[in-house]
Design an enzyme around this catalytic site. Structure first.
Site, PDB file in Angstrom:
ATOM      1  N   CYS A   1       0.824  -1.216   0.000  1.00  0.00           N
ATOM      2  CA  CYS A   1       0.000   0.000   0.000  1.00  0.00           C
ATOM      3  C   CYS A   1       0.854   1.262   0.000  1.00  0.00           C
ATOM      4  O   CYS A   1       0.494   2.261  -0.619  1.00  0.00           O
ATOM      5  CB  CYS A   1      -0.914   0.018   1.223  1.00  0.00           C
ATOM      6  SG  CYS A   1      -2.126  -1.311   1.260  1.00  0.00           S
TER       7      CYS A   1
ATOM      8  N   THR B   1       4.757  -5.235  11.654  1.00  0.00           N
ATOM      9  CA  THR B   1       5.086  -6.626  11.329  1.00  0.00           C
ATOM     10  C   THR B   1       4.694  -7.040   9.916  1.00  0.00           C
ATOM     11  O   THR B   1       5.280  -7.965   9.357  1.00  0.00           O
ATOM     12  CB  THR B   1       4.391  -7.574  12.318  1.00  0.00           C
ATOM     13  OG1 THR B   1       2.969  -7.361  12.256  1.00  0.00           O
ATOM     14  CG2 THR B   1       4.864  -7.302  13.734  1.00  0.00           C
ATOM     15  N   GLN B   2       3.708  -6.379   9.337  1.00  0.00           N
ATOM     16  CA  GLN B   2       3.159  -6.831   8.064  1.00  0.00           C
ATOM     17  C   GLN B   2       4.196  -6.835   6.947  1.00  0.00           C
ATOM     18  O   GLN B   2       4.179  -7.696   6.073  1.00  0.00           O
ATOM     19  CB  GLN B   2       1.972  -5.946   7.675  1.00  0.00           C
ATOM     20  CG  GLN B   2       1.177  -6.480   6.492  1.00  0.00           C
ATOM     21  CD  GLN B   2      -0.043  -5.626   6.188  1.00  0.00           C
ATOM     22  OE1 GLN B   2      -0.165  -4.508   6.673  1.00  0.00           O
ATOM     23  NE2 GLN B   2      -0.944  -6.141   5.388  1.00  0.00           N
TER      24      GLN B   2
ATOM     25  N   GLN C   1       5.216  -9.351   3.631  1.00  0.00           N
ATOM     26  CA  GLN C   1       5.149  -8.827   2.264  1.00  0.00           C
ATOM     27  C   GLN C   1       6.472  -9.013   1.528  1.00  0.00           C
ATOM     28  O   GLN C   1       6.481  -9.304   0.334  1.00  0.00           O
ATOM     29  CB  GLN C   1       4.746  -7.350   2.305  1.00  0.00           C
ATOM     30  CG  GLN C   1       3.308  -7.146   2.773  1.00  0.00           C
ATOM     31  CD  GLN C   1       2.997  -5.703   3.120  1.00  0.00           C
ATOM     32  OE1 GLN C   1       3.882  -4.939   3.516  1.00  0.00           O
ATOM     33  NE2 GLN C   1       1.744  -5.318   2.984  1.00  0.00           N
TER      34      GLN C   1
ATOM     35  N   GLY D   1     -19.571   2.909  13.589  1.00  0.00           N
ATOM     36  CA  GLY D   1     -18.847   3.600  12.531  1.00  0.00           C
ATOM     37  C   GLY D   1     -18.265   2.584  11.566  1.00  0.00           C
ATOM     38  O   GLY D   1     -17.918   1.463  11.962  1.00  0.00           O
TER      39      GLY D   1
ATOM     40  N   MET E   1     -10.784   3.937  10.339  1.00  0.00           N
ATOM     41  CA  MET E   1     -10.340   3.547  11.678  1.00  0.00           C
ATOM     42  C   MET E   1     -11.075   2.297  12.152  1.00  0.00           C
ATOM     43  O   MET E   1     -10.477   1.392  12.734  1.00  0.00           O
ATOM     44  CB  MET E   1     -10.555   4.692  12.663  1.00  0.00           C
ATOM     45  CG  MET E   1      -9.995   4.426  14.048  1.00  0.00           C
ATOM     46  SD  MET E   1      -8.197   4.529  14.114  1.00  0.00           S
ATOM     47  CE  MET E   1      -7.988   6.304  14.225  1.00  0.00           C
TER      48      MET E   1
END
Length: 449
Positions: free
Chosen positions: A50, A115-116, A120, A189, A193
């Site tokens: 991203c 951590t992601q 990746q 919501g 977030m």
């Protein structure tokens, strides 16, 4: 081969540029085909997330590699070369190695220590390998980077303390319950977030996610994404009677949950209700904290935790940088000795040929001997050979780290009249597979190294 990386991230380019330079999984085959069509490119790995896109290549020449990757990115994104130069960064040789180690460790991420990115990096490497786009040096580099990323997290714990509000909220919930596997959560919501919060809740195994939003259609879409349940906004108080956890984050300019109305619906609850308000302005009446068996936390309390954790991560990042420097030195040392590997392979091969030839003569002269006696003779020859070769090989690897390394290599080649195939002393190559092949089990006498 020389290592080159050209990249773009959240610091160097806006999202409208980054999205043009992104690569989906189904586009990778065409992307690699285009890159590898350049004669100077021997291998490539593309890391696309991203917040970043990075193209790693093994090139015959540094300047040519940079030029090719920039041209490739410009064609891919429909941008000018000038735009590519303005929006991208680049690293070459060992600077590229150092950069990838930092990326895999989460030190170059928007959220320090996240951590992601390690997963990746691993996925990018595996995809390139499966499409046969990577090469030996890139394979070794990415495998080492993945190891470094794991080591940094294991030895520093940099990823343990949450530094985002949504993650901090879920971590706080975990501290309440110990486990979320039998808990129900209401998210009020359906914005970004709340989406991040739902991802964290799902990761920690929440039993059920219920979402309420003023747009019921958006609530339904959100619920489908996280395998949850959508409820009309007007039903919030009914749901409050049955859930264990409430996390609220709307853009409303006024309170959503009021003390008086909540008090009416929770009278028969037998277990506590935890509410986390991460909205600004606040969604939940602060007076609710006065109700029995009700616990309320607002964004200020979470922000204090996040700020403290971020400072701790910055300290741990210094430890991580030290680990990376150590691993970089190890990688450089490994790479700096690779030009001697073909010579070592040739030396072992010639010694093995001599051993097998002389063993054949000796065994023929001995005539009819038992299998045990034959194995003893073979083992003796094997031991003598290994002991004779051990010191020259160790010394050659040591000399490889000195300015005279190439001279010693040539001397050894001349002393033993070695035929070294495909030797490229100064290339960025990784002929480890050739060494492994030379060490495989020998057919004669059943010996293995």
């Amino acid at each position: 081969m020389y290592l080159v990386v050209v990249g773009v991230n959240h610091r160097t380019a806006p999202v409208e540029v980054r999205e043009k330079l992104s690569f989906s999984d189904h586009q990778l085959k065409d992307a690699f085909s285009a890159l590898l069509s350049y004669p100077s490119i021997d291998g490539s790995v593309i890391l696309s997330t991203c917040n970043r896109t990075e193209v790693y290549v093994a090139s015959l020449d540094v300047d040519t590699g940079l030029k090719v990757v920039r041209e490739f990115l410009a064609n891919w994104a429909g941008l000018s070369l000038s735009d590519i130069k303005n929006y991208t960064y680049n690293y070459t040789l060992y600077d590229a190695v150092h950069h990838l180690f930092r990326v895999a460790s989460g030190l170059d991420s928007m959220i320090l220590g996240e951590t992601q990115i390690l997963g990746q990096v691993r996925d990018a490497f595996l995809k390139a390998s499966s499409l046969k786009a990577s090469n030996k040096i890139l394979n070794t580099l990415f495998q080492h980077a993945i190891t470094v990323g794991k080591k940094v997290r294991t030895e520093t714990g940099i990823d343990k303390n949450p530094v985002s509000i949504s993650y901090a909220a879920v971590q706080l919930a975990c501290s309440f319950f110990g486990s979320l596997k039998d808990k129900k959560a209401l998210l009020i919501g359906a914005g970004k977030m709340s989406s991040l919060t739902a991802k964290h809740l799902s990761y920690y195994g929440i039993k059920e996610i219920i979402v309420a939003n003023r747009s019921f259609e958006k609530a339904e879409q959100f619920a489908r994404e996280f395998n949850g349940i959508a409820v009309p906004f007007a039903k919030i108080y009914d749901i409050l009677a049955e859930v264990d956890l409430v996390i609220s984050c709307t853009g409303a300019p006024h309170l959503i949950i009021h003390k008086e109305q909540l008090e009416l619906v929770i009278g028969n609850r037998q277990h506590p209700l935890y509410l986390i308000d991460i909205a600004v302005p606040r969604d939940i009446d602060p007076e609710i904290a006065k109700l029995p068996n009700v616990f309320l936390y607002d964004i200020d309390k979470l922000q204090n935790v996040v700020t403290k954790n971020l400072e701790e991560r910055k300290k741990l990042a210094e430890m991580a940088e030290n680990i990376i420097e150590t691993e970089l030195k190890a990688f450089i040392e490994w790479h700096s000795t690779q030009f001697v590997v073909p010579t070592i392979v040739a030396l072992k091969k010639k010694a093995e040929e001599i051993k097998q030839k002389e063993l054949t003569k000796a065994l023929n002269k001995l005539g009819n001997i038992s299998e045990r006696e034959k194995n003893i003779v073979c083992a003796l020859a094997h031991t003598i050979l290994n002991q004779l070769l051990h010191t020259p090989i160790v010394k050659l690897k040591q000399y490889a780290l000195t300015p005279q390394g190439h001279l010693y290599t040539e001397i050894l080649q001349n002393l033993f009249d070695l035929q070294v195939e495909g030797e490229r002393p100064k290339n960025f190559t990784h002929p480890r597979e050739e060494m492994e092949e030379s060490d495989e089990k020998r057919s004669y006498c059943g010996e293995s190294r």
